[in-house]
Design a protein around this motif. Sequence first.
Motif, PDB file in Angstrom:
ATOM      1  N   GLY A   1    -102.540 -23.981  97.334  1.00  0.00           N
ATOM      2  CA  GLY A   1    -101.184 -24.187  96.829  1.00  0.00           C
ATOM      3  C   GLY A   1    -100.169 -24.629  97.867  1.00  0.00           C
ATOM      4  N   GLY A   2    -100.553 -24.723  99.122  1.00  0.00           N
ATOM      5  CA  GLY A   2     -99.583 -25.132 100.132  1.00  0.00           C
ATOM      6  C   GLY A   2     -99.829 -24.468 101.461  1.00  0.00           C
ATOM      7  N   ALA A   3     -98.761 -24.361 102.254  1.00  0.00           N
ATOM      8  CA  ALA A   3     -98.896 -23.879 103.623  1.00  0.00           C
ATOM      9  C   ALA A   3     -99.024 -22.358 103.700  1.00  0.00           C
ATOM     10  CB  ALA A   3     -97.699 -24.343 104.452  1.00  0.00           C
TER      11      ALA A   3
ATOM     12  N   TRP B   1     -98.395 -11.885  96.795  1.00  0.00           N
ATOM     13  CA  TRP B   1     -98.945 -11.309  95.573  1.00  0.00           C
ATOM     14  C   TRP B   1    -100.432 -11.611  95.418  1.00  0.00           C
ATOM     15  CZ3 TRP B   1     -94.491 -14.644  94.290  1.00  0.00           C
ATOM     16  CH2 TRP B   1     -94.845 -15.968  93.991  1.00  0.00           C
ATOM     17  N   TYR B   2    -100.986 -12.505  96.221  1.00  0.00           N
ATOM     18  CA  TYR B   2    -102.419 -12.779  96.154  1.00  0.00           C
ATOM     19  C   TYR B   2    -103.243 -11.566  96.576  1.00  0.00           C
ATOM     20  CZ  TYR B   2    -102.531 -17.728  94.971  1.00  0.00           C
ATOM     21  OH  TYR B   2    -102.456 -18.910  94.297  1.00  0.00           O
ATOM     22  N   TYR B   3    -102.738 -10.772  97.504  1.00  0.00           N
ATOM     23  CA  TYR B   3    -103.524  -9.621  97.950  1.00  0.00           C
ATOM     24  C   TYR B   3    -103.008  -8.300  97.398  1.00  0.00           C
ATOM     25  CZ  TYR B   3     -99.965  -9.585 101.730  1.00  0.00           C
ATOM     26  OH  TYR B   3     -98.795  -9.607 102.459  1.00  0.00           O
ATOM     27  N   ARG B   4    -102.144  -8.365  96.371  1.00  0.00           N
ATOM     28  CA  ARG B   4    -101.635  -7.134  95.774  1.00  0.00           C
ATOM     29  C   ARG B   4    -101.945  -7.053  94.273  1.00  0.00           C
ATOM     30  NH1 ARG B   4     -97.925  -4.762  99.720  1.00  0.00           N
ATOM     31  NH2 ARG B   4     -97.661  -3.091  98.208  1.00  0.00           N
ATOM     32  N   THR B   5    -102.808  -7.927  93.777  1.00  0.00           N
ATOM     33  CA  THR B   5    -103.077  -7.966  92.343  1.00  0.00           C
ATOM     34  C   THR B   5    -103.797  -6.712  91.849  1.00  0.00           C
ATOM     35  OG1 THR B   5    -105.126  -9.168  92.765  1.00  0.00           O
ATOM     36  CG2 THR B   5    -103.201 -10.475  92.206  1.00  0.00           C
ATOM     37  N   PHE B   6    -103.423  -6.295  90.638  1.00  0.00           N
ATOM     38  CA  PHE B   6    -104.173  -5.247  89.946  1.00  0.00           C
ATOM     39  C   PHE B   6    -105.552  -5.796  89.574  1.00  0.00           C
ATOM     40  CE2 PHE B   6    -100.602  -2.548  87.780  1.00  0.00           C
ATOM     41  CZ  PHE B   6     -99.971  -2.402  89.006  1.00  0.00           C
ATOM     42  N   ASP B   7    -106.485  -4.902  89.325  1.00  0.00           N
ATOM     43  CA  ASP B   7    -107.723  -5.326  88.696  1.00  0.00           C
ATOM     44  C   ASP B   7    -107.368  -5.960  87.351  1.00  0.00           C
ATOM     45  OD1 ASP B   7    -110.885  -4.901  88.377  1.00  0.00           O
ATOM     46  OD2 ASP B   7    -109.887  -4.480  86.471  1.00  0.00           O
TER      47      ASP B   7
ATOM     48  N   ILE C   1    -105.528 -26.271  86.844  1.00  0.00           N
ATOM     49  CA  ILE C   1    -104.189 -25.941  87.346  1.00  0.00           C
ATOM     50  C   ILE C   1    -103.331 -27.196  87.333  1.00  0.00           C
ATOM     51  CG2 ILE C   1    -102.867 -25.122  89.346  1.00  0.00           C
ATOM     52  CD1 ILE C   1    -105.302 -23.481  90.156  1.00  0.00           C
ATOM     53  N   TYR C   2    -102.122 -27.064  86.847  1.00  0.00           N
ATOM     54  CA  TYR C   2    -101.215 -28.208  86.771  1.00  0.00           C
ATOM     55  C   TYR C   2    -100.968 -28.788  88.173  1.00  0.00           C
ATOM     56  CZ  TYR C   2     -97.083 -31.052  86.023  1.00  0.00           C
ATOM     57  OH  TYR C   2     -96.205 -32.108  85.997  1.00  0.00           O
ATOM     58  N   GLY C   3    -101.035 -30.107  88.256  1.00  0.00           N
ATOM     59  CA  GLY C   3    -100.765 -30.796  89.509  1.00  0.00           C
ATOM     60  C   GLY C   3    -101.966 -30.969  90.406  1.00  0.00           C
ATOM     61  N   ARG C   4    -103.118 -30.442  90.011  1.00  0.00           N
ATOM     62  CA  ARG C   4    -104.308 -30.539  90.871  1.00  0.00           C
ATOM     63  C   ARG C   4    -105.421 -31.375  90.240  1.00  0.00           C
ATOM     64  NH1 ARG C   4    -104.901 -24.432  93.418  1.00  0.00           N
ATOM     65  NH2 ARG C   4    -102.677 -24.092  93.837  1.00  0.00           N
ATOM     66  N   ILE C   5    -105.134 -32.014  89.119  1.00  0.00           N
ATOM     67  CA  ILE C   5    -106.143 -32.860  88.483  1.00  0.00           C
ATOM     68  C   ILE C   5    -106.103 -34.243  89.129  1.00  0.00           C
ATOM     69  CG2 ILE C   5    -106.865 -33.967  86.326  1.00  0.00           C
ATOM     70  CD1 ILE C   5    -105.626 -31.652  84.833  1.00  0.00           C
TER      71      ILE C   5
END
Length: 274
Positions: free
Chosen positions: A49-51, A56-62, A201-205
């Motif tokens: 997604g960028g730099a 929140w990537y490492y704090r997600t609930f199961d 994912i939008y913008g990655r096609i």
Amino acid sequence: MEFGVSAFITDEGIGPAALGRALEERGFTSLFVAEHTHIPVKRESPWPGGAEMPRWYYRTFDPFVALTAVAAATERLRVGTGIALVIQRDPIILAKEVASLDRVSNGRAVLGVGAGWNREEMRNHGTDPRTRMALLRERVLAVKELWTKDEAAFHGEFVNFDPVFCYPKPVQDPHPPILVGGSGPTVFDRVIEYGDGWMPIYGRIPGDTAEQIARLRERAGRRVPVLMFGVPPKPQVIEELREAGVDEILFGIPTEPKDATLARLDKIAELISS
């Protein structure tokens, strides 16, 4: 066209039950939640997604704990993973988790699947990044066997078990929809072989979105459902995706406290109602 939301549910944002109720009250059709078991402190894999990767990537609930809370607090909202990292999950446990969620929600579960991008993360689970696509395939196929057969068995290179009883079975017939994430050169092969829909994912096609969707449906010989993940709430984007043949838009929202999230959802609901 239908409208849902994609989100990272964490300990620093709105809770899953409150988010589910808010979405249903505002007329959204679905909630898809992301999954990361952890993020290694030292990594070489760049965030797509960028730099700088958001915390929140490492704090997600199961995801299945969160979606169960959402299902219990709602009546109509579809609850899905966007995506479940199948290459980091035991397929027998995954089959039971999704089937249980489908039972708890009375047939509202959706399984979005993918192979992930963080090589260090998958290695911590004993997964070789070089064979992750083959592993993904076998685990998804094994899950489908466990959902649909009274005595399920699977014998592959990575997944191997003799006949087993595995219950509960899902409510949905033949099983909850499997949406394949990603936009790489072989993603259509995966959608056609074992998917019920495509969730890029939008913008990655790569290339023109409408042309890619048309090509997928032509190859599949059917109208493959397409859900677009992480869409910005902009009128021109909504119209662009409608014309491209997208069936459902999943608006990407950041992880925020309850009041800020509700205010954001109010704005998006006002946008789509107009």
